[in-house]
Motif scaffolding. Structure first.
Motif, PDB file in Angstrom:
ATOM      1  N   THR A 140       3.451   8.141  -7.694  1.00  0.00           N
ATOM      2  CA  THR A 140       2.299   7.271  -7.487  1.00  0.00           C
ATOM      3  C   THR A 140       2.637   6.245  -6.416  1.00  0.00           C
ATOM      4  N   TYR A 141       1.779   6.153  -5.415  1.00  0.00           N
ATOM      5  CA  TYR A 141       1.942   5.172  -4.340  1.00  0.00           C
ATOM      6  C   TYR A 141       1.045   3.991  -4.695  1.00  0.00           C
ATOM      7  N   LYS A 142       1.658   2.868  -5.023  1.00  0.00           N
ATOM      8  CA  LYS A 142       0.927   1.702  -5.529  1.00  0.00           C
ATOM      9  C   LYS A 142       0.656   0.711  -4.398  1.00  0.00           C
ATOM     10  N   ILE A 143      -0.619   0.355  -4.267  1.00  0.00           N
ATOM     11  CA  ILE A 143      -1.050  -0.534  -3.189  1.00  0.00           C
ATOM     12  C   ILE A 143      -1.749  -1.754  -3.771  1.00  0.00           C
ATOM     13  N   LEU A 144      -1.375  -2.916  -3.298  1.00  0.00           N
ATOM     14  CA  LEU A 144      -2.081  -4.156  -3.578  1.00  0.00           C
ATOM     15  C   LEU A 144      -2.876  -4.495  -2.328  1.00  0.00           C
ATOM     16  N   TRP A 145      -4.197  -4.652  -2.478  1.00  0.00           N
ATOM     17  CA  TRP A 145      -5.066  -4.895  -1.326  1.00  0.00           C
ATOM     18  C   TRP A 145      -5.895  -6.139  -1.598  1.00  0.00           C
ATOM     19  N   ILE A 146      -5.684  -7.191  -0.805  1.00  0.00           N
ATOM     20  CA  ILE A 146      -6.429  -8.447  -0.943  1.00  0.00           C
ATOM     21  C   ILE A 146      -7.223  -8.657   0.336  1.00  0.00           C
ATOM     22  N   ASP A 147      -8.540  -8.619   0.197  1.00  0.00           N
ATOM     23  CA  ASP A 147      -9.416  -8.748   1.368  1.00  0.00           C
ATOM     24  C   ASP A 147     -10.791  -9.201   0.905  1.00  0.00           C
ATOM     25  N   ASP A 148     -11.338 -10.228   1.554  1.00  0.00           N
ATOM     26  CA  ASP A 148     -12.641 -10.731   1.144  1.00  0.00           C
ATOM     27  C   ASP A 148     -13.801  -9.867   1.653  1.00  0.00           C
ATOM     28  N   ALA A 149     -13.527  -8.912   2.512  1.00  0.00           N
ATOM     29  CA  ALA A 149     -14.563  -8.009   3.034  1.00  0.00           C
ATOM     30  C   ALA A 149     -14.655  -6.785   2.120  1.00  0.00           C
ATOM     31  N   ASP A 169     -17.016  -4.724   1.494  1.00  0.00           N
ATOM     32  CA  ASP A 169     -17.617  -3.538   2.112  1.00  0.00           C
ATOM     33  C   ASP A 169     -16.580  -2.750   2.902  1.00  0.00           C
ATOM     34  N   TYR A 170     -15.710  -3.456   3.602  1.00  0.00           N
ATOM     35  CA  TYR A 170     -14.667  -2.785   4.377  1.00  0.00           C
ATOM     36  C   TYR A 170     -13.694  -2.049   3.450  1.00  0.00           C
ATOM     37  N   VAL A 171     -13.277  -2.722   2.404  1.00  0.00           N
ATOM     38  CA  VAL A 171     -12.343  -2.099   1.456  1.00  0.00           C
ATOM     39  C   VAL A 171     -12.983  -0.855   0.844  1.00  0.00           C
ATOM     40  N   ASP A 172     -14.234  -0.982   0.401  1.00  0.00           N
ATOM     41  CA  ASP A 172     -14.921   0.153  -0.216  1.00  0.00           C
ATOM     42  C   ASP A 172     -15.073   1.320   0.749  1.00  0.00           C
ATOM     43  N   SER A 173     -15.375   1.021   2.008  1.00  0.00           N
ATOM     44  CA  SER A 173     -15.583   2.099   2.983  1.00  0.00           C
ATOM     45  C   SER A 173     -14.271   2.739   3.452  1.00  0.00           C
ATOM     46  N   THR A 174     -13.173   2.040   3.309  1.00  0.00           N
ATOM     47  CA  THR A 174     -11.885   2.522   3.803  1.00  0.00           C
ATOM     48  C   THR A 174     -11.005   3.092   2.698  1.00  0.00           C
ATOM     49  N   LYS A 175     -11.239   2.700   1.475  1.00  0.00           N
ATOM     50  CA  LYS A 175     -10.366   3.076   0.363  1.00  0.00           C
ATOM     51  C   LYS A 175     -10.204   4.594   0.236  1.00  0.00           C
ATOM     52  N   GLU A 176     -11.279   5.337   0.385  1.00  0.00           N
ATOM     53  CA  GLU A 176     -11.203   6.795   0.243  1.00  0.00           C
ATOM     54  C   GLU A 176     -10.331   7.419   1.329  1.00  0.00           C
ATOM     55  N   LEU A 177     -10.370   6.873   2.533  1.00  0.00           N
ATOM     56  CA  LEU A 177      -9.502   7.366   3.611  1.00  0.00           C
ATOM     57  C   LEU A 177      -8.024   7.148   3.281  1.00  0.00           C
ATOM     58  N   VAL A 221      -6.769   6.837   0.220  1.00  0.00           N
ATOM     59  CA  VAL A 221      -6.442   7.740  -0.891  1.00  0.00           C
ATOM     60  C   VAL A 221      -6.189   9.155  -0.366  1.00  0.00           C
ATOM     61  N   GLN A 222      -7.030   9.626   0.530  1.00  0.00           N
ATOM     62  CA  GLN A 222      -6.857  10.967   1.094  1.00  0.00           C
ATOM     63  C   GLN A 222      -5.540  11.099   1.862  1.00  0.00           C
ATOM     64  N   ALA A 223      -5.199  10.066   2.627  1.00  0.00           N
ATOM     65  CA  ALA A 223      -3.946  10.098   3.390  1.00  0.00           C
ATOM     66  C   ALA A 223      -2.743  10.174   2.452  1.00  0.00           C
ATOM     67  N   ILE A 224      -2.806   9.467   1.352  1.00  0.00           N
ATOM     68  CA  ILE A 224      -1.707   9.483   0.384  1.00  0.00           C
ATOM     69  C   ILE A 224      -1.647  10.835  -0.327  1.00  0.00           C
ATOM     70  N   MET A 229       1.113  12.688  -3.135  1.00  0.00           N
ATOM     71  CA  MET A 229       1.290  11.567  -4.050  1.00  0.00           C
ATOM     72  C   MET A 229      -0.074  11.162  -4.603  1.00  0.00           C
ATOM     73  N   ASP A 230      -0.050  10.428  -5.700  1.00  0.00           N
ATOM     74  CA  ASP A 230      -1.262   9.849  -6.261  1.00  0.00           C
ATOM     75  C   ASP A 230      -1.378   8.417  -5.775  1.00  0.00           C
ATOM     76  N   ALA A 231      -2.604   7.992  -5.503  1.00  0.00           N
ATOM     77  CA  ALA A 231      -2.835   6.626  -5.032  1.00  0.00           C
ATOM     78  C   ALA A 231      -3.294   5.747  -6.192  1.00  0.00           C
ATOM     79  N   ASP A 232      -2.710   4.588  -6.284  1.00  0.00           N
ATOM     80  CA  ASP A 232      -3.117   3.581  -7.259  1.00  0.00           C
ATOM     81  C   ASP A 232      -3.364   2.294  -6.473  1.00  0.00           C
ATOM     82  N   ILE A 233      -4.643   2.016  -6.194  1.00  0.00           N
ATOM     83  CA  ILE A 233      -4.999   0.861  -5.374  1.00  0.00           C
ATOM     84  C   ILE A 233      -5.579  -0.225  -6.268  1.00  0.00           C
ATOM     85  N   GLU A 234      -4.935  -1.369  -6.232  1.00  0.00           N
ATOM     86  CA  GLU A 234      -5.395  -2.545  -6.967  1.00  0.00           C
ATOM     87  C   GLU A 234      -5.942  -3.519  -5.918  1.00  0.00           C
ATOM     88  N   SER A 235      -7.245  -3.764  -5.958  1.00  0.00           N
ATOM     89  CA  SER A 235      -7.832  -4.609  -4.904  1.00  0.00           C
ATOM     90  C   SER A 235      -8.478  -5.850  -5.491  1.00  0.00           C
TER      91      SER A 235
END
Length: 78
Positions: free
Chosen positions: A4-13, A15-23, A25-28, A33-39
């Motif tokens: 599992t590749y664990k990511i901490l993502w802090i961003d006030d945008a 919409d940007y996080v939502d639109s980019t998160k799937e990309l 996850v796919q890259a990981i 590996m499995d993606a675990d993104i905590e935003s």
């Protein structure tokens, strides 16, 4: 072995996080590996949940930390 590749993502945008998160996850997943993104969209929420008992191991749970520059400045000023 934990793949599992664990990511901490802090961003006030949110919409940007939502639109980019799937990309991200796919890259990981393309690297078998499995993606675990905590935003968080609010630094204060992150701070109250994760940094209340801050020590040197607080960030050992993450393989990657993505952060909006605005929030990075606040973190450095702790």
């Amino acid at each position: 072995m934990d793949m599992t590749y664990k990511i901490l993502w802090i961003d006030d945008a949110e919409d940007y996080v939502d639109s980019t998160k799937e990309l991200v996850v796919q890259a990981i997943q393309n690297r078998f590996m499995d993606a675990d993104i905590e935003s968080y969209s609010d630094y204060d929420e992150f701070k109250s949940e994760k940094l209340e008992n801050f020590d040197a191991t607080s960030f050992d749970f993450y393989d990657l930390i993505l952060m909006d520059l605005h929030y990075l400045v606040q973190l450095v000023m702790l």
